[in-house]
Write a protein that holds these residues in place. Sequence first.
Motif, PDB file in Angstrom:
ATOM      1  N   HIS A 192       0.848  -1.191   0.000  1.00 49.77           N
ATOM      2  CA  HIS A 192       0.000   0.000   0.000  1.00 49.77           C
ATOM      3  C   HIS A 192       0.887   1.246   0.000  1.00 49.77           C
ATOM      4  CE1 HIS A 192      -3.508   2.431   0.568  1.00 49.77           C
ATOM      5  NE2 HIS A 192      -3.074   2.940   1.697  1.00 49.77           N
ATOM      6  N   GLY A 193       0.630   2.135  -0.928  1.00 43.85           N
ATOM      7  CA  GLY A 193       1.454   3.333  -1.069  1.00 43.85           C
ATOM      8  C   GLY A 193       2.498   3.223  -2.158  1.00 43.85           C
ATOM      9  N   ASN A 194       2.710   1.996  -2.659  1.00 41.63           N
ATOM     10  CA  ASN A 194       3.622   1.762  -3.775  1.00 41.63           C
ATOM     11  C   ASN A 194       2.751   1.688  -5.029  1.00 41.63           C
ATOM     12  OD1 ASN A 194       5.183   0.500  -5.799  1.00 41.63           O
ATOM     13  ND2 ASN A 194       6.456  -0.537  -4.297  1.00 41.63           N
ATOM     14  N   VAL A 195       2.733   2.783  -5.787  1.00 43.33           N
ATOM     15  CA  VAL A 195       1.799   2.901  -6.908  1.00 43.33           C
ATOM     16  C   VAL A 195       2.016   1.808  -7.942  1.00 43.33           C
ATOM     17  CG1 VAL A 195       1.057   4.387  -8.812  1.00 43.33           C
ATOM     18  CG2 VAL A 195       1.521   5.379  -6.556  1.00 43.33           C
TER      19      VAL A 195
ATOM     20  N   ILE B  59       5.118  11.566  -0.277  1.00 40.74           N
ATOM     21  CA  ILE B  59       4.614  10.265   0.167  1.00 40.74           C
ATOM     22  C   ILE B  59       3.223  10.013  -0.396  1.00 40.74           C
ATOM     23  CG2 ILE B  59       3.962   8.883   2.184  1.00 40.74           C
ATOM     24  CD1 ILE B  59       6.154  10.318   3.748  1.00 40.74           C
ATOM     25  N   ASP B  60       2.378  11.020  -0.364  1.00 35.91           N
ATOM     26  CA  ASP B  60       1.017  10.871  -0.887  1.00 35.91           C
ATOM     27  C   ASP B  60       0.992  10.684  -2.402  1.00 35.91           C
ATOM     28  OD1 ASP B  60      -0.404  10.839   1.468  1.00 35.91           O
ATOM     29  OD2 ASP B  60      -0.686  13.014   1.527  1.00 35.91           O
ATOM     30  N   ALA B  61       2.069  11.040  -3.076  1.00 34.70           N
ATOM     31  CA  ALA B  61       2.173  10.820  -4.526  1.00 34.70           C
ATOM     32  C   ALA B  61       2.716   9.437  -4.855  1.00 34.70           C
ATOM     33  CB  ALA B  61       3.064  11.881  -5.157  1.00 34.70           C
ATOM     34  N   GLY B  62       3.104   8.663  -3.824  1.00 40.35           N
ATOM     35  CA  GLY B  62       3.624   7.322  -4.054  1.00 40.35           C
ATOM     36  C   GLY B  62       5.088   7.161  -3.742  1.00 40.35           C
ATOM     37  N   VAL B  63       5.693   8.161  -3.088  1.00 41.75           N
ATOM     38  CA  VAL B  63       7.109   8.093  -2.720  1.00 41.75           C
ATOM     39  C   VAL B  63       7.197   7.448  -1.333  1.00 41.75           C
ATOM     40  CG1 VAL B  63       9.223   9.413  -2.320  1.00 41.75           C
ATOM     41  CG2 VAL B  63       7.632  10.125  -4.104  1.00 41.75           C
ATOM     42  N   PHE B  64       7.136   6.118  -1.297  1.00 40.62           N
ATOM     43  CA  PHE B  64       7.042   5.406  -0.031  1.00 40.62           C
ATOM     44  C   PHE B  64       8.377   5.326   0.699  1.00 40.62           C
ATOM     45  CE2 PHE B  64       7.483   2.691  -3.669  1.00 40.62           C
ATOM     46  CZ  PHE B  64       8.484   1.792  -3.336  1.00 40.62           C
ATOM     47  N   HIS B  65       9.489   5.502  -0.025  1.00 46.91           N
ATOM     48  CA  HIS B  65      10.824   5.571   0.582  1.00 46.91           C
ATOM     49  C   HIS B  65      11.556   6.784   0.019  1.00 46.91           C
ATOM     50  CE1 HIS B  65      10.662   0.942   1.135  1.00 46.91           C
ATOM     51  NE2 HIS B  65      10.416   1.525   2.292  1.00 46.91           N
ATOM     52  N   ASN B  66      12.528   7.292   0.769  1.00 45.99           N
ATOM     53  CA  ASN B  66      13.288   8.442   0.297  1.00 45.99           C
ATOM     54  C   ASN B  66      14.037   8.146  -0.991  1.00 45.99           C
ATOM     55  OD1 ASN B  66      14.518  11.164   0.707  1.00 45.99           O
ATOM     56  ND2 ASN B  66      16.386   9.943   0.833  1.00 45.99           N
TER      57      ASN B  66
ATOM     58  N   TYR C 293      10.561  18.265  -4.058  1.00 46.50           N
ATOM     59  CA  TYR C 293       9.654  17.816  -3.007  1.00 46.50           C
ATOM     60  C   TYR C 293      10.210  16.630  -2.218  1.00 46.50           C
ATOM     61  CZ  TYR C 293       5.810  20.905  -4.224  1.00 46.50           C
ATOM     62  OH  TYR C 293       5.027  22.021  -4.420  1.00 46.50           O
ATOM     63  N   ALA C 294      11.518  16.481  -2.184  1.00 47.24           N
ATOM     64  CA  ALA C 294      12.107  15.369  -1.432  1.00 47.24           C
ATOM     65  C   ALA C 294      11.987  15.585   0.073  1.00 47.24           C
ATOM     66  CB  ALA C 294      13.567  15.175  -1.822  1.00 47.24           C
ATOM     67  N   PHE C 295      12.275  16.796   0.520  1.00 45.79           N
ATOM     68  CA  PHE C 295      12.345  17.077   1.953  1.00 45.79           C
ATOM     69  C   PHE C 295      11.343  18.157   2.345  1.00 45.79           C
ATOM     70  CE2 PHE C 295      16.665  16.234   0.269  1.00 45.79           C
ATOM     71  CZ  PHE C 295      16.812  14.949   0.774  1.00 45.79           C
ATOM     72  N   ARG C 296      10.756  17.992   3.511  1.00 44.33           N
ATOM     73  CA  ARG C 296       9.812  19.001   3.991  1.00 44.33           C
ATOM     74  C   ARG C 296      10.513  20.342   4.186  1.00 44.33           C
ATOM     75  NH1 ARG C 296       6.743  18.977   9.819  1.00 44.33           N
ATOM     76  NH2 ARG C 296       5.637  20.976   9.533  1.00 44.33           N
TER      77      ARG C 296
ATOM     78  N   ASP D 104       5.614  11.992 -12.612  1.00 45.48           N
ATOM     79  CA  ASP D 104       6.645  11.485 -13.518  1.00 45.48           C
ATOM     80  C   ASP D 104       7.816  10.880 -12.744  1.00 45.48           C
ATOM     81  OD1 ASP D 104       5.413  11.958 -15.916  1.00 45.48           O
ATOM     82  OD2 ASP D 104       6.385  13.894 -16.273  1.00 45.48           O
ATOM     83  N   ALA D 105       8.153  11.478 -11.615  1.00 46.00           N
ATOM     84  CA  ALA D 105       9.239  10.938 -10.796  1.00 46.00           C
ATOM     85  C   ALA D 105       8.900   9.534 -10.309  1.00 46.00           C
ATOM     86  CB  ALA D 105       9.516  11.855  -9.614  1.00 46.00           C
ATOM     87  N   VAL D 106       7.643   9.337  -9.879  1.00 40.73           N
ATOM     88  CA  VAL D 106       7.224   8.033  -9.373  1.00 40.73           C
ATOM     89  C   VAL D 106       7.094   7.023 -10.512  1.00 40.73           C
ATOM     90  CG1 VAL D 106       5.318   6.794  -8.258  1.00 40.73           C
ATOM     91  CG2 VAL D 106       6.108   8.977  -7.323  1.00 40.73           C
ATOM     92  N   ALA D 107       6.544   7.438 -11.629  1.00 40.53           N
ATOM     93  CA  ALA D 107       6.339   6.509 -12.747  1.00 40.53           C
ATOM     94  C   ALA D 107       7.656   6.061 -13.376  1.00 40.53           C
ATOM     95  CB  ALA D 107       5.454   7.158 -13.803  1.00 40.53           C
TER      96      ALA D 107
END
Length: 451
Positions: A29-32, A250-257, A273-276, A307-310
């Motif tokens: 869950h969270g891994n698109v 994370i909400d976009a599917g970035v489950f790990h750094n 958007y890597a770091f808060r 695009d980063a996640v895909a």
Amino acid sequence: MSQTPNPTVREVNFDGLVGPTHNYSGLAHGNVASMTHEGLVANPREAALQGLEKMKSLMDAGYAQGVLPPQQRPDLGALRALGFTGSDARVLARAAEEAPQVLRAVCSASSMWTANAATVTPSVDAPDRRVHFTPANLQSSFHRYLEPATTGRVLASMFRDERFFAHHPVLPSTPAFSDEGAANHTRLAGDHGEPGVHLYVYGRQAFGGDGVEPKRFPARQTLEASQAVARQHGLEASQTVFAQQHPEAIDAGVFHNDVIAVGNGPVLLYHEYAFRDEQGTLDALRARMASPLIPVRVPVEAVSLDDAVASYLFNSQLLSNPDGTMTLVVPGECQEREAVWRCLQDHLLAGNNPIAEVVVKDVKQSMRNGGGPACLRLRVALSDEERAAVSGRVLLDDALHGELTAWVERHYRDRLAPADLADPALAHETLTALDELTRLLKLGSVYPFQL
């Protein structure tokens, strides 16, 4: 703590062998990618050979390469602990009928992503001058929670000489100490043999914090887990930076750094958007590093989070070359996204940074489950003396690559659907293959069925 640089230290990438039960069960869950490809027919043989080809090509290019064995799957012991009784065939049949999702979980081949296996501190940073290992508890998902015991035995078998290696217990398997390993840890230094700074990235705080967390998907790494691992390894405040991952990522599917940032040597390649707290993270790294930090920022205007996640652009391997340049090993999916490929050519290769080469690798079988080139390897910085002390036959050469390729071709199926996981013949095939593998790698008895 000031340590003397060791000029013989070299990074070794230990890639995980894809297991014989490689399948698409959509467990994460969270891994698109994992959720998108649920139910597809997998090709375990192709997946394992793709991984071996990547290892061999990097070895041929001069990078030090090792291998880690897969987990024992299906985990029949886990099914029996959950109340399934009888013969192996009966246990599998009952699980398939009464709890199919549990059966899928105990057949997961996710250990292939060894970036999650453990967190490693090289000897040049440790107060006792040993390489330190902490297996990740992976408690955030049942199918990965099953891995740490075997992972710990494997690492202890490979790195068994206590003069050079130290092994720590898995953190308590509770939400407060949720630990996902090196996928949320990056070591930055001017050179591998130079004392480094450890960047730990977390998604949430278990105790305290301001409550700013992702809303759609869970944050898997806690600050408390990262701090505990740093303490286990003897790291001081001057050697560590703890940064919160951006909740929107994370909400976009970035489950790990490692899906949104990758670092090596002095270079940190990261998405906007890597770091808060982007600037605070960079400032803290600069204040602690002995060599200048080289940040390579990719703005959201160049590459969107989708695009980063895909493409898994940031889940690429960043490798150091003797001439000071770096090679970025990216998945083939980066070529399929116009914005990502343009960013690689115009922003990275043409930019003022050490990244001088992009190498494209086909790891589609892994990518469909949400793991790119960086997920497939655990980085261990070792001196000449430490490499000589590694036990077993796990450092890749041509002969070992050839034998592993033949082993895969003998034992792996070329088609595996989720429905096939209940086949008792698959369980028998897997145990036969793993027993042979431990002899091939000279690891001794590391699997539950061998103990």
